[in-house]
Design a protein around this motif. Structure first.
Motif, short mmCIF file in Angstrom:
data_model
loop_
_atom_site.label_atom_id
_atom_site.label_comp_id
_atom_site.label_asym_id
_atom_site.label_seq_id
_atom_site.Cartn_x
_atom_site.Cartn_y
_atom_site.Cartn_z
N UNK A 78 0.95 -1.20 0.00
CA UNK A 78 0.02 -0.12 0.03
C UNK A 78 1.00 1.30 -0.05
N UNK A 79 2.08 1.35 0.89
CA UNK A 79 2.66 2.52 0.92
C UNK A 79 3.64 2.76 -0.26
N UNK A 80 3.69 1.57 -1.05
CA UNK A 80 4.53 1.93 -2.37
C UNK A 80 3.72 3.13 -3.04
N UNK A 81 2.52 3.25 -2.92
CA UNK A 81 1.85 4.35 -3.74
C UNK A 81 1.78 5.46 -3.09
N UNK A 82 2.21 5.73 -1.91
CA UNK A 82 2.12 6.80 -1.23
C UNK A 82 3.19 7.90 -1.85
N UNK A 83 3.07 9.21 -1.79
CA UNK A 83 3.55 10.18 -2.48
C UNK A 83 5.25 10.05 -2.25
N UNK A 84 6.01 10.21 -3.20
CA UNK A 84 7.48 9.93 -2.88
C UNK A 84 8.17 10.82 -2.02
N UNK A 85 7.68 12.06 -1.83
CA UNK A 85 7.92 13.06 -0.76
C UNK A 85 7.88 12.45 0.78
N UNK A 86 6.98 11.37 0.90
CA UNK A 86 6.74 10.80 2.06
C UNK A 86 7.70 9.75 2.40
N UNK A 113 -4.28 9.60 9.77
CA UNK A 113 -3.57 10.64 9.17
C UNK A 113 -3.47 10.25 7.68
N UNK A 114 -3.23 9.24 7.13
CA UNK A 114 -3.09 8.81 5.96
C UNK A 114 -4.42 9.33 5.22
N UNK A 115 -5.55 9.02 5.63
CA UNK A 115 -6.66 8.92 5.25
C UNK A 115 -7.13 10.38 5.28
N UNK A 116 -6.92 11.32 6.36
CA UNK A 116 -6.88 12.76 6.19
C UNK A 116 -6.27 13.56 5.23
N UNK A 117 -5.23 13.02 4.83
CA UNK A 117 -4.35 13.43 3.59
C UNK A 117 -4.54 12.96 2.26
N UNK A 118 -5.71 12.12 2.25
CA UNK A 118 -6.11 11.40 1.05
C UNK A 118 -4.91 10.64 0.33
N UNK A 119 -4.25 9.86 1.14
CA UNK A 119 -3.21 8.84 0.46
C UNK A 119 -3.88 7.59 0.56
N UNK A 120 -4.90 7.36 1.40
CA UNK A 120 -5.66 6.18 1.25
C UNK A 120 -7.23 6.67 1.42
N UNK A 121 -8.05 5.78 0.69
CA UNK A 121 -9.68 5.95 0.87
C UNK A 121 -10.18 5.71 2.14
N UNK A 122 -11.35 5.83 2.08
CA UNK A 122 -12.07 5.68 3.42
C UNK A 122 -12.21 4.03 3.42
N UNK A 123 -12.37 3.36 2.13
CA UNK A 123 -12.78 2.00 2.17
C UNK A 123 -11.22 1.36 2.66
N UNK A 124 -10.25 1.81 2.00
CA UNK A 124 -8.96 1.12 2.73
C UNK A 124 -8.75 1.44 4.11
N UNK A 125 -8.96 2.50 4.48
CA UNK A 125 -9.07 3.03 6.03
C UNK A 125 -9.92 1.88 6.91
N UNK A 126 -11.01 1.74 6.52
CA UNK A 126 -11.97 0.85 7.18
C UNK A 126 -11.53 -0.61 7.11
N UNK A 127 -10.72 -1.13 5.85
CA UNK A 127 -10.50 -2.43 5.72
C UNK A 127 -9.37 -2.56 6.63
#
Length: 105
Positions: free
Chosen positions: A23-31, A82-96
């Motif tokens: 999942x975190x491979x898809x996070x912004x590179x600056x993170x 925090x990841x959800x709030x920054x839109x790095x992950x969706x609500x569905x991913x967060x819940x999962x």
């Protein structure tokens, strides 16, 4: 006492680490040195502390390692919010993942 690899909580937490790395491979590179690194370290800490504490001779020692693993899980829950709030992950991913966190806890 058995091998720590037979513990369901250890198995599920190792699977969780694998999913988190993908999942975190898809996070912004600056993170990469920020939230991505924090999330990965917290996730790895969970099965690592379970396995490190398991062979201890004292129940109190083992319990201390389980408390550390539980603390890492709480840290991970916060980082996912925090990841959800920054839109790095969706609500569905967060819940999962939240469901998985609850199960491991």
């Amino acid at each position: 006492m058995g091998d720590f690899k037979s513990l369901i909580v250890w198995q599920k937490s190792v699977s969780l680490v694998t999913e988190i790395y993908h999942l975190t491979e898809k996070y912004p590179k600056h993170e990469i040195f920020g939230l991505t690194s924090q999330i990965r370290r917290a996730s790895v800490s969970i099965p690592s502390n379970i396995s490190e504490g398991h062979p201890r001779r004292s129940s109190n020692d083992y319990i201390q390692f389980l408390k550390i693993a539980r603390g890492s899980l709480a840290e991970l829950e916060t980082q996912f919010l925090i990841s959800k709030n920054l839109n790095f992950i969706s609500e569905e991913q967060y819940q999962d993942f939240d469901t998985k966190f609850i199960e491991i806890a």
